[in-house]
Scaffold this active site. Structure first.
Site, PDB file in Angstrom:
ATOM      1  N   HIS A  92       1.640  -2.940   1.220  1.00 56.23           N
ATOM      2  CA  HIS A  92       1.809  -4.270   2.015  1.00 56.23           C
ATOM      3  C   HIS A  92       3.204  -4.605   2.009  1.00 56.23           C
ATOM      4  CE1 HIS A  92       0.712  -7.672   4.355  1.00 56.23           C
ATOM      5  NE2 HIS A  92       0.800  -8.409   3.244  1.00 56.23           N
ATOM      6  N   SER A 129      -6.646 -10.090   7.031  1.00 58.55           N
ATOM      7  CA  SER A 129      -5.614 -10.976   6.392  1.00 58.55           C
ATOM      8  C   SER A 129      -6.505 -11.854   5.323  1.00 58.55           C
ATOM      9  CB  SER A 129      -5.579 -12.306   7.220  1.00 58.55           C
ATOM     10  OG  SER A 129      -4.896 -13.265   6.672  1.00 58.55           O
ATOM     11  N   HIS A 188      -2.216  -4.690  -0.990  1.00 57.38           N
ATOM     12  CA  HIS A 188      -3.200  -5.772  -0.206  1.00 57.38           C
ATOM     13  C   HIS A 188      -4.634  -5.121  -0.411  1.00 57.38           C
ATOM     14  CE1 HIS A 188      -4.801  -8.637   2.326  1.00 57.38           C
ATOM     15  NE2 HIS A 188      -3.635  -9.318   2.250  1.00 57.38           N
ATOM     16  N   ARG A 227      -3.407 -10.786  -5.056  1.00 54.81           N
ATOM     17  CA  ARG A 227      -3.729  -9.424  -4.596  1.00 54.81           C
ATOM     18  C   ARG A 227      -3.769  -8.158  -5.573  1.00 54.81           C
ATOM     19  NH1 ARG A 227      -0.158 -11.007   0.863  1.00 54.81           N
ATOM     20  NH2 ARG A 227      -1.761 -12.284   1.590  1.00 54.81           N
ATOM     21  N   SER A 267       5.337 -15.493   1.894  1.00 53.86           N
ATOM     22  CA  SER A 267       6.391 -14.660   2.309  1.00 53.86           C
ATOM     23  C   SER A 267       7.061 -15.119   3.650  1.00 53.86           C
ATOM     24  CB  SER A 267       6.146 -13.342   2.472  1.00 53.86           C
ATOM     25  OG  SER A 267       6.749 -12.584   3.246  1.00 53.86           O
ATOM     26  N   GLY A 277      19.242  -7.814  11.671  1.00 51.58           N
ATOM     27  CA  GLY A 277      17.810  -8.041  11.409  1.00 51.58           C
ATOM     28  C   GLY A 277      17.611  -9.477  12.229  1.00 51.58           C
ATOM     29  N   GLY A 278      16.413  -9.320  13.103  1.00 54.07           N
ATOM     30  CA  GLY A 278      16.136 -10.825  13.535  1.00 54.07           C
ATOM     31  C   GLY A 278      14.631 -11.016  13.329  1.00 54.07           C
ATOM     32  N   GLY A 279      14.130 -10.828  12.245  1.00 52.90           N
ATOM     33  CA  GLY A 279      12.657 -11.331  11.811  1.00 52.90           C
ATOM     34  C   GLY A 279      13.014 -12.970  11.264  1.00 52.90           C
ATOM     35  N   LEU A 280      12.226 -13.435  10.778  1.00 52.08           N
ATOM     36  CA  LEU A 280      12.322 -14.917  10.326  1.00 52.08           C
ATOM     37  C   LEU A 280      13.535 -15.089   9.491  1.00 52.08           C
ATOM     38  CD1 LEU A 280       8.513 -16.050   9.343  1.00 52.08           C
ATOM     39  CD2 LEU A 280      10.110 -16.716  11.130  1.00 52.08           C
TER      40      LEU A 280
HETATM   41  C1  LIG Z   1       0.360  -7.002   8.173  1.00 49.85           C
HETATM   42  C2  LIG Z   1       1.252  -8.129   7.498  1.00 49.85           C
HETATM   43  C3  LIG Z   1       0.708  -9.590   7.477  1.00 49.85           C
HETATM   44  C4  LIG Z   1       1.580 -10.403   6.914  1.00 49.85           C
HETATM   45  N1  LIG Z   1       0.991 -11.622   6.766  1.00 49.85           N
HETATM   46  C5  LIG Z   1       1.592 -12.720   6.091  1.00 49.85           C
HETATM   47  C6  LIG Z   1       1.117 -14.081   6.016  1.00 49.85           C
HETATM   48  O1  LIG Z   1       0.162 -14.270   6.789  1.00 49.85           O
HETATM   49  N2  LIG Z   1       1.842 -14.814   5.267  1.00 49.85           N
HETATM   50  C7  LIG Z   1       3.121 -14.610   4.645  1.00 49.85           C
HETATM   51  O2  LIG Z   1       3.669 -15.362   4.072  1.00 49.85           O
HETATM   52  N3  LIG Z   1       3.642 -13.241   4.690  1.00 49.85           N
HETATM   53  C8  LIG Z   1       2.670 -12.153   5.294  1.00 49.85           C
HETATM   54  N4  LIG Z   1       3.359 -11.105   5.578  1.00 49.85           N
HETATM   55  C9  LIG Z   1       4.626 -10.661   5.015  1.00 49.85           C
HETATM   56  C10 LIG Z   1       5.717 -11.293   5.971  1.00 49.85           C
HETATM   57  O3  LIG Z   1       5.228 -11.108   7.230  1.00 49.85           O
HETATM   58  C11 LIG Z   1       7.141 -10.311   5.802  1.00 49.85           C
HETATM   59  O4  LIG Z   1       7.302 -10.419   4.664  1.00 49.85           O
HETATM   60  C12 LIG Z   1       8.210 -11.215   6.460  1.00 49.85           C
HETATM   61  O5  LIG Z   1       7.887 -11.632   7.916  1.00 49.85           O
HETATM   62  C13 LIG Z   1       9.600 -10.698   6.601  1.00 49.85           C
HETATM   63  O6  LIG Z   1      10.565 -11.210   7.436  1.00 49.85           O
HETATM   64  P1  LIG Z   1      12.053 -10.798   7.165  1.00 49.85           P
HETATM   65  O7  LIG Z   1      12.640 -11.600   8.256  1.00 49.85           O
HETATM   66  O8  LIG Z   1      12.540 -10.553   6.017  1.00 49.85           O
HETATM   67  O9  LIG Z   1      11.894  -9.300   8.044  1.00 49.85           O
HETATM   68  P2  LIG Z   1      11.187  -8.519   9.422  1.00 49.85           P
HETATM   69  O10 LIG Z   1      10.367  -9.490  10.074  1.00 49.85           O
HETATM   70  O11 LIG Z   1      10.615  -7.511   9.087  1.00 49.85           O
HETATM   71  O12 LIG Z   1      12.447  -8.073  10.362  1.00 49.85           O
HETATM   72  C14 LIG Z   1      13.451  -7.269   9.894  1.00 49.85           C
HETATM   73  C15 LIG Z   1      14.416  -7.258  11.022  1.00 49.85           C
HETATM   74  O13 LIG Z   1      15.510  -6.182  10.811  1.00 49.85           O
HETATM   75  C16 LIG Z   1      15.628  -5.328  11.767  1.00 49.85           C
HETATM   76  N5  LIG Z   1      16.128  -4.146  11.401  1.00 49.85           N
HETATM   77  C17 LIG Z   1      15.509  -3.426   9.982  1.00 49.85           C
HETATM   78  N6  LIG Z   1      16.421  -2.433   9.906  1.00 49.85           N
HETATM   79  C18 LIG Z   1      17.186  -2.349  10.382  1.00 49.85           C
HETATM   80  C19 LIG Z   1      18.395  -1.280  10.851  1.00 49.85           C
HETATM   81  N7  LIG Z   1      18.808  -0.393  10.089  1.00 49.85           N
HETATM   82  N8  LIG Z   1      19.257  -1.604  12.110  1.00 49.85           N
HETATM   83  C20 LIG Z   1      18.942  -2.735  13.012  1.00 49.85           C
HETATM   84  N9  LIG Z   1      17.934  -3.530  12.704  1.00 49.85           N
HETATM   85  C21 LIG Z   1      17.097  -3.327  11.753  1.00 49.85           C
HETATM   86  C22 LIG Z   1      14.233  -5.250  12.385  1.00 49.85           C
HETATM   87  O14 LIG Z   1      14.649  -4.899  13.706  1.00 49.85           O
HETATM   88  C23 LIG Z   1      13.932  -6.704  12.429  1.00 49.85           C
HETATM   89  O15 LIG Z   1      14.534  -7.562  13.522  1.00 49.85           O
HETATM   90  C24 LIG Z   1       2.612 -10.050   6.290  1.00 49.85           C
HETATM   91  C25 LIG Z   1       3.114  -8.716   6.169  1.00 49.85           C
HETATM   92  C26 LIG Z   1       2.321  -7.713   7.063  1.00 49.85           C
HETATM   93  C27 LIG Z   1       2.865  -6.290   6.887  1.00 49.85           C
END
Ligand SMILES: Cc1cc2nc3c(=O)[nH]c(=O)nc-3n(C[C@H](O)[C@H](O)[C@H](O)COP(=O)(O)OP(=O)(O)OC[C@H]3O[C@@H](n4cnc5c(N)ncnc54)[C@H](O)[C@@H]3O)c2cc1C
Lengths: 583, 252
Positions: free
Chosen positions: A351, A249, A235, A284, A390, A9-12
């Site tokens: 959400h 938002s 949400h 929320r 988050s 996973g390459g989210g934040l």
């Molecule tokens: C529309 C929306 C708006 C939001 N706005 C806000 C906000 O304003 N402020 C706030 O604080 N939070 C907000 N959130 C929540 C926040 O964005 C998320 O909770 C947070 O970004 C999650 O980050 P993460 O790094 O955990 O996962 P993610 O960013 O979801 O990354 C997951 C990663 O895992 C990888 N992955 C998943 N499963 C697999 C698999 N089986 N194999 C290989 N790779 C996989 C994906 O490719 C991705 O790279 C919002 C959420 C949504 C839906």
């Protein structure tokens, strides 16, 4: 030899952990469905909380801590929350140095806005695409490490399973190339899952299509505990859609947006009337329940449908453009109306998941060698997450899981190395499973079945939960699980076969749906996002506990139990947003 | 008698693999208000049958956010490269023609390989060089809010590749780095810390396939779904590169 950490996973969260590992001298193999720069974190619009106290409000880190615990209805680990809120201002400074184009005040300082469940301005933002900007900053830093050879990316690879050694320690993973369809096993000193939320278990939600919870479900089926799965955030303000519910938002309300419907021919600002202290900026869960009540019970939705107004039309257009430009653009683009002129029409949507893989304060799961961070873990938010907390928890958890993964790689009791034979066995098992999917030729269509799963989950396990309905839902989901066996594939290609992969993910989603439903059924109280009319109050005596779901191989159902957690810092008190919060 | 349901007609260019021959298939999807191209493709997944009732496979494409921020679902719709999630059926002439953006290698059907765009970001050193993610007990410099607003505009680039598809100088026969990475170069050179390594970035653009390959067709700025003023920033960057080239000559 350099320590090798696998980050899935390459989210934040995954990217933050990756940076920390590289800085500590480790090597990372980074797996993701998509180029990490396209991860779901970029959907976040509103902002990220940190006590900067630059608005003359005497905001304090303690207040941020207390708002988070209170907002989470006293179910969050308090020491963990304290660590996060303490770190928040430092993380903002880090992002600022990395070049995040935060929105600034006239004197060039970082601007702050209001968000729900907090009285002080504490939310930093970058126009209306805060998540995108934060994600890009970390993506850029990780790219620099990639160039130096410390990071190897496996993008367009799907994580399938972890591999344990004979001592039961996680020492690697099996993954599949989503184009060549090659299935391969990988060794690692530590594995971190940072796979984000499970929104797609509910079909339509505000999250990206790749937020399917499949990885979480897979490790749960391999013995990892899930914590607090019943706490799903709804949400209050989304644009209902057939492909997805697009989020409007909370920043809309933060910047002065008002929620209303017609009652007796006149606009009724029901949130302001019900919750005078916080008004439209109640958390929320509170806002969603009020909207649900107004539409479903009082039947006052717009034209009798499940919709209410979210109104910005009283705010000067120039101000809206500067603070909310992109968000309003999205509404115009996808709906066709201009929110600067007419009120938007919105309804609550699934959400975020407060629950997830159970972890200790250092983000270790109950399986040694396996860690989890970001939305896929259960930490920091208790029964309800405050808006803009988050992006903070995702980032902060990466600063904890990364260094801890390195510590474990150096000092942990990791037991035996995986042999080539072990790797082959693990990959072969996944291959056999995959080959079997390719051969499925029943009458069911995987996407259609997913749609039905979303329908039942949305109907029964969201805003208001009723025990007999949850029992019914659980049975329905079990039927869907049975029907999964009767799926027929239309695509048997051995190249870029999305249908086969989706079918595998779907099974994991169904299993996860059972976890959410069962945990919701068992918690007979109302707390944060979990609300039962039959049990309308919070029951600290019985339920101020973390829910633990454990997979039972024989029945494929979860076993639910409850454990204590750390609430040593503030005493629980009633949560009431009709009046100002007392400490 | 119930009125016949309104249908949406698609002609989709398909290709089974990178080296297979393209062919087309036609599909029909039930119309509903606010329907977009991604939602239509999702409907086809639920019942992959062509307009003539022939069983087939669902077209393969890439998508994530469905909100026009992730950049994944870019494809050519009625001749124009754009995000499929934000392409509303009501705004499109039928039959709607979908095709992959062939500036990039096709993976399968509408899915393309945009690796080159991410590699370009390495070439231009698309990051601010920070000492580390740790605390430095020092605030980052303040910024003029107007400059910050420009940075924000460029930083919304989602690496979708619309500008690459639209640019006549980006193609398999050329090594032109393309508009997106040029815009990003300007972004990092603008930043008060990023600026320290401005020369390195400018030098990288003097090589083959650098900024000199821009033919100034102005297509990119028209194509950008985020309305980033690409040509303006490329022109600025071009002046900087020329200045740097002169400087390099004198310093030899
Ligand atoms: C529309 C929306 C708006 C939001 N706005 C806000 C906000 O304003 N402020 C706030 O604080 N939070 C907000 N959130 C929540 C926040 O964005 C998320 O909770 C947070 O970004 C999650 O980050 P993460 O790094 O955990 O996962 P993610 O960013 O979801 O990354 C997951 C990663 O895992 C990888 N992955 C998943 N499963 C697999 C698999 N089986 N194999 C290989 N790779 C996989 C994906 O490719 C991705 O790279 C919002 C959420 C949504 C839906």
């Amino acid at each position: 030899m350099k320590k090798k950490i696998i980050v899935v996973g390459g989210g934040l969260s995954g990217l933050m952990a990756t940076l920390k590992i590289c800085e500590a001298g480790g090597e990372v193999e980074l797996f993701s469905y998509c180029p990490v720069k396209r991860s779901h974190s970029l959907c976040a619009q509103g902002g990220m909380n940190a006590c900067m106290d630059t608005k003359g409000e005497n905001d304090t880190v303690y207040e941020h801590f207390d708002d988070t615990v209170y907002g989470g209805d006293f179910l969050a680990d308090q020491t963990a929350v304290q660590g996060m809120t303490d770190a928040a201002p430092k993380l903002i400074k880090m992002f600022d140095r990395m070049g995040v184009p935060f929105t600034r005040t006239a004197e060039g300082m970082l601007d702050l806005r209001n968000f729900g469940g907090q009285k002080n301005k504490r939310t930093l933002f970058s126009g209306s695409t805060t998540g995108q900007q934060l994600l890009y900053a970390l993506d850029e830093q990780v790219r620099a490490w990639e160039l130096k050879g410390a990071v190897k990316k496996y993008e367009f690879w799907e994580f399938i399973k972890i591999i344990k050694n004979k001592e039961g320690v996680c020492r690697g993973i099996v993954a599949q190339d989503m184009n060549a369809m090659e299935i391969r096993a990988f060794r690692a000193d530590t594995v971190i899952l940072a796979t984000g939320g499970p929104g797609m278990v509910f079909g339509r939600c505000t999250a990206s299509t790749i937020c399917n919870g499949s990885a979480v479900s897979a490790v749960y089926q391999q013995g990892a505990y899930i914590g607090n799965p019943e706490f799903i955030q709804i949400h209050p303000t989304a644009i209902p859609g057939s492909d997805k519910n697009r989020l409007m938002s909370e920043a809309c309300r933060g910047e002065g947006g008002r929620v209303w419907v017609y009652k007796d021919g006149k606009p009724w600002y029901f949130l302001e009337e019900m919750y005078p202290a916080y008004g439209n900026l109640v958390p929320r869960d509170v806002a969603s329940r009020a909207i649900y009540d107004v539409c479903v019970n009082q039947k006052l939705g717009i034209n009798g449908e499940n919709r209410v107004y979210l109104d910005l039309s009283h705010i000067p257009a120039e101000y809206l453009e500067r603070k909310l430009g992109g968000i309003l653009e999205m509404y115009s683009e996808f709906v066709g109306d201009d929110p600067r002129k007419v009120p938007m029409q919105i309804y609550p949507s699934v959400h975020y998941s407060m629950g997830g893989i159970w972890v200790d304060i250092k983000h270790n799961t109950n399986i040694p060698g396996l860690m989890a961070s970001g939305e896929c873990d259960y930490q920091y938010h208790g029964a309800n997450r405050l808006g803009a907390n988050s992006l903070l928890s995702a980032t902060y958890s990466g600063t904890v899981s990364g260094p801890e993964a390195m510590r474990w790689a150096k000092e942990g009791e990791r037991g035996s190395e995986l042999t080539d034979e072990d790797l082959k066995k693990a990959a072969d098992a996944c291959r056999a499973e995959y080959e079997a999917i390719l051969k499925m030729d029943g009458p069911e269509n995987a996407h259609q079945l997913h749609h039905e799963l979303g329908d039942v989950m949305n109907k029964y396990v969201t805003i208001e939960r009723v025990n007999k309905d949850l029992d019914y839902c659980f049975d329905e989901v079990k039927k869907i699980l049975k029907r999964w066996d009767n799926i027929g594939l239309t695509d048997r290609s051995s190249w870029s076969n999305q249908e086969a992969m989706f079918t595998r993910q779907l099974r994991n989603m169904i299993i996860y749906a059972l976890v959410v439903t069962k945990a919701a059924r068992m918690r007979d109280e109302s707390r944060g996002a979990h609300y039962k009319r039959e049990f309308p109050t919070r029951d600290d005596e019985r339920f101020m506990k973390t829910t633990i779901a454990e997979y039972d191989q024989a029945t494929e159902e979860p076993k639910i139990s409850y454990i204590d957690f750390d609430h040593s810092l503030v005493k629980p008190r009633a949560r009431n947003y009709a009046v100002a919060k007392k400490e | 008698m119930a009125e016949a349901k309104k249908k949406v007609h698609f002609i989709i260019e398909r290709q089974d693999g990178p080296n297979s021959k393209p062919y087309t298939e036609e599909f029909e999807v039930d119309y509903r208000p606010a329907l977009n191209v991604v939602a239509s493709l999702m409907e086809i997944q639920k019942n992959p049958v062509t307009k003539d009732g022939k069983k087939t496979t669902a077209p393969v494409w890439e998508c994530n956010c469905l909100e026009k921020v992730c950049g994944a679902c870019m494809m050519v719709i009625n001749g124009k490269a754009q995000q499929a999630c934000a392409a509303l059926i009501d705004h499109l002439e039928q039959p709607i023609r979908l095709a992959p953006a062939r500036t990039f290698p096709v993976i399968r059907d509408l899915a393309i390989d945009r690796t080159v765009m991410f590699e370009n970001l390495k070439r231009i050193q698309g990051w601010v060089k920070v000492d580390g993610s740790w605390e430095v007990h020092n605030d980052a410099p303040r910024q003029n809010p107007r400059t910050a607003a420009t940075a924000y505009e460029i930083s919304r680039c989602m690496t979708c590749g619309c500008c690459m598809e639209a640019c006549p100088n980006v193609n398999s026969g050329s090594d032109f780095i393309g508009p997106a990475a040029l815009g990003q170069t300007h972004l990092f050179n603008m930043h008060p810390i990023g600026e320290y390594f401005k020369e390195d970035r400018l030098n990288a653009l003097m090589d083959k396939g650098g900024i000199a390959s821009c033919g100034n067709s102005q297509n990119c700025v028209e194509a950008c779904p985020k309305e980033i003023k690409l040509t303006t920033y490329i022109a600025k960057l071009n002046r900087e590169v020329n200045k740097q080239a002169l400087k390099n000559m004198f310093n030899k």
